[in-house]
Design an enzyme around this catalytic site. Sequence first.
Site, short mmCIF file in Angstrom:
data_model
loop_
_atom_site.label_atom_id
_atom_site.label_comp_id
_atom_site.label_asym_id
_atom_site.label_seq_id
_atom_site.Cartn_x
_atom_site.Cartn_y
_atom_site.Cartn_z
N PHE A 22 50.03 43.51 41.38
CA PHE A 22 50.01 43.16 39.95
C PHE A 22 48.61 42.79 39.53
CE2 PHE A 22 51.51 39.53 42.51
CZ PHE A 22 50.56 38.55 42.22
N TYR B 208 38.39 35.11 47.33
CA TYR B 208 39.26 34.04 46.84
C TYR B 208 39.48 32.86 47.79
CZ TYR B 208 40.16 37.27 43.04
OH TYR B 208 40.00 38.10 41.97
C1 LIG Z 1 34.12 39.63 42.49
C2 LIG Z 1 33.52 39.17 41.18
C3 LIG Z 1 34.66 38.79 40.23
C4 LIG Z 1 32.64 37.94 41.44
O1 LIG Z 1 32.18 37.40 40.22
P1 LIG Z 1 30.81 36.52 40.16
O2 LIG Z 1 30.73 35.92 38.79
O3 LIG Z 1 29.70 37.35 40.62
O4 LIG Z 1 31.11 35.36 41.20
P2 LIG Z 1 30.43 33.90 41.21
O5 LIG Z 1 28.99 34.04 40.83
O6 LIG Z 1 31.24 32.95 40.39
O7 LIG Z 1 30.60 33.57 42.73
C5 LIG Z 1 31.24 32.41 43.22
C6 LIG Z 1 31.01 32.41 44.72
O8 LIG Z 1 31.71 33.53 45.31
C7 LIG Z 1 30.80 34.35 46.04
N1 LIG Z 1 31.22 35.73 45.82
C8 LIG Z 1 31.52 36.28 44.64
N2 LIG Z 1 31.91 37.55 44.82
C9 LIG Z 1 31.88 37.80 46.13
C10 LIG Z 1 32.17 38.94 46.93
N3 LIG Z 1 32.60 40.10 46.38
N4 LIG Z 1 32.00 38.84 48.27
C11 LIG Z 1 31.56 37.68 48.82
N5 LIG Z 1 31.29 36.56 48.11
C12 LIG Z 1 31.43 36.63 46.78
C13 LIG Z 1 29.44 34.05 45.43
O9 LIG Z 1 28.41 34.34 46.34
C14 LIG Z 1 29.56 32.58 45.14
O10 LIG Z 1 29.40 31.84 46.34
P3 LIG Z 1 28.91 30.30 46.33
O11 LIG Z 1 29.96 29.54 45.60
O12 LIG Z 1 28.85 29.98 47.79
O13 LIG Z 1 27.61 30.32 45.63
C15 LIG Z 1 32.62 40.26 40.53
O14 LIG Z 1 31.61 40.63 41.42
C16 LIG Z 1 33.39 41.49 40.10
O15 LIG Z 1 33.83 41.56 38.96
N6 LIG Z 1 33.60 42.46 41.02
C17 LIG Z 1 34.27 43.73 40.74
C18 LIG Z 1 35.70 43.53 40.31
C19 LIG Z 1 36.52 42.74 41.31
O16 LIG Z 1 36.47 42.98 42.51
N7 LIG Z 1 37.33 41.82 40.80
C20 LIG Z 1 38.26 41.08 41.61
C21 LIG Z 1 39.58 41.73 41.45
S1 LIG Z 1 40.79 41.05 42.54
#
Ligand SMILES: CC(C)(COP(=O)(O)OP(=O)(O)OC[C@H]1O[C@@H](n2cnc3c(N)ncnc32)[C@H](O)[C@@H]1OP(=O)(O)O)[C@@H](O)C(=O)NCCC(=O)NCCS
Length: 404
Positions: free
Chosen positions: A404, A122
């Site tokens: 939350f 984030y």
């Molecule tokens: C974390 C999650 C939401 C990321 O979704 P995503 O659609 O793959 O993310 P995006 O493709 O929009 O990525 C946006 C940027 O964040 C980075 N990023 C996304 N997830 C990341 C992670 N876990 N660790 C490091 N970098 C991450 C991407 O590399 C990308 O970087 P850039 O802007 O430099 O290219 C997804 O992997 C997921 O659902 N994970 C499991 C559930 C989870 O952890 N949810 C969060 C709950 S708090």
Amino acid sequence: MSFDVRTVKDLDEFSSAVFAIGQYFGMTPTEERMQRFLDQITAERMHAAWSDSSIVGGAGAFKFDLSVPGGDLPTAGVSVVGVYPTHRRRGVLRSLMRAQLDDAQERGEPLAALWASEETIYGRFGYGPAAFAGEIKLAHEYTSFAQQFEPEGTIRFLGPDEARDALPPVYERVRQLWPGMFSRDDLWWENREIKDPEERREGAGPKRWVAYERDGSIDGYAVYRHKFGFDEGSSTGELRVIEALAATPTAERDLWAYLLAIDWKATVSAFLLPPDHALFFLVATPRRLRYRMGDGLWVRLVDVGAALSGRQYAVDGAVVFDVHDDFCPWNEGRWKLEGGSAARTDEDADIALSAQSLGSAYLGGVSFSSLARAGRADERKDGALMRADALFRWDRHPWCPEIF
Ligand SMILES: CC(C)(COP(=O)(O)OP(=O)(O)OC[C@H]1O[C@@H](n2cnc3c(N)ncnc32)[C@H](O)[C@@H]1OP(=O)(O)O)[C@@H](O)C(=O)NCCC(=O)NCCS
């Protein structure tokens, strides 16, 4: 691949959007559970991302008021963020964050806050770790207190109906004291604090609610579970403290004295405790708490001017920030904080920093000096970091006692 982001329109869409993260929890999305959740988040605060005609991601936000130093501000309580594993790393999360923060800005919410599953997700969207929290696991042999005292109040068991009435006013009193705590409405109390389904117990018994009373006033409460166990004649049980909140120092001391003295347990565990919790000075052997700290609440200033003007400051003074904010460019530029309110300025900056760093410092739990030592803030005038630290610090570390 192209995808659209919009809010969900019914329970079906809501369930698919929540399942984007729910699947990682191993969740079974029953209709009853989803409906309960939909009532709390509401359809208009649940964004979903579609690829062709399927939902591949979701992000929700509770409508909270968050306690900030000396105040309370409308806040998007970001939750249930997830992307289907079939569509990860294609910008789905980025689009959801875009839609959600635009929505919070339109609603006039100066803040967004969340608990992060990973610290790497984030920051790029302007969220900074603003509070730290930790868990304890205290062995029964080390539960004695540093100073002798006689408890001044009494502890009383509550049934769920009594807890529903007695706990919220205490929580509200505590929230006035601690930055970082979100408001809980009746539905929240019912669904999250009073309801006690088997699947949330993780092998332990049902919730026990106790109230702490002194001079006719309920000044504190605790919610805990017993995890029973005996091995070779001795207890291996655990007392799991879910929440212990007190509106006065006496209540805090007496409540923990009660919890630590409960029989038939090998350990007392609790989590999400702030690093300045009174327990560190109450117990005789604080090392034995085996405190393990990590990041707690993350904060994003959706509207820098309104957020800075919406909290109080420890001393009088002025500071000019040069804020860098790629993701929410309406915050970009120089802001002067003076007399408790912030406005745009042409004056030279005292400190240059990202919106993420300002989010970290906002609740008073992270100093500008420590951010600068990590290359996260740049002091442009001598003494500016110490001046800003004196303004922002508060008498306690921010505390959010629930994820939350
Ligand atoms: C974390 C999650 C939401 C990321 O979704 P995503 O659609 O793959 O993310 P995006 O493709 O929009 O990525 C946006 C940027 O964040 C980075 N990023 C996304 N997830 C990341 C992670 N876990 N660790 C490091 N970098 C991450 C991407 O590399 C990308 O970087 P850039 O802007 O430099 O290219 C997804 O992997 C997921 O659902 N994970 C499991 C559930 C989870 O952890 N949810 C969060 C709950 S708090």
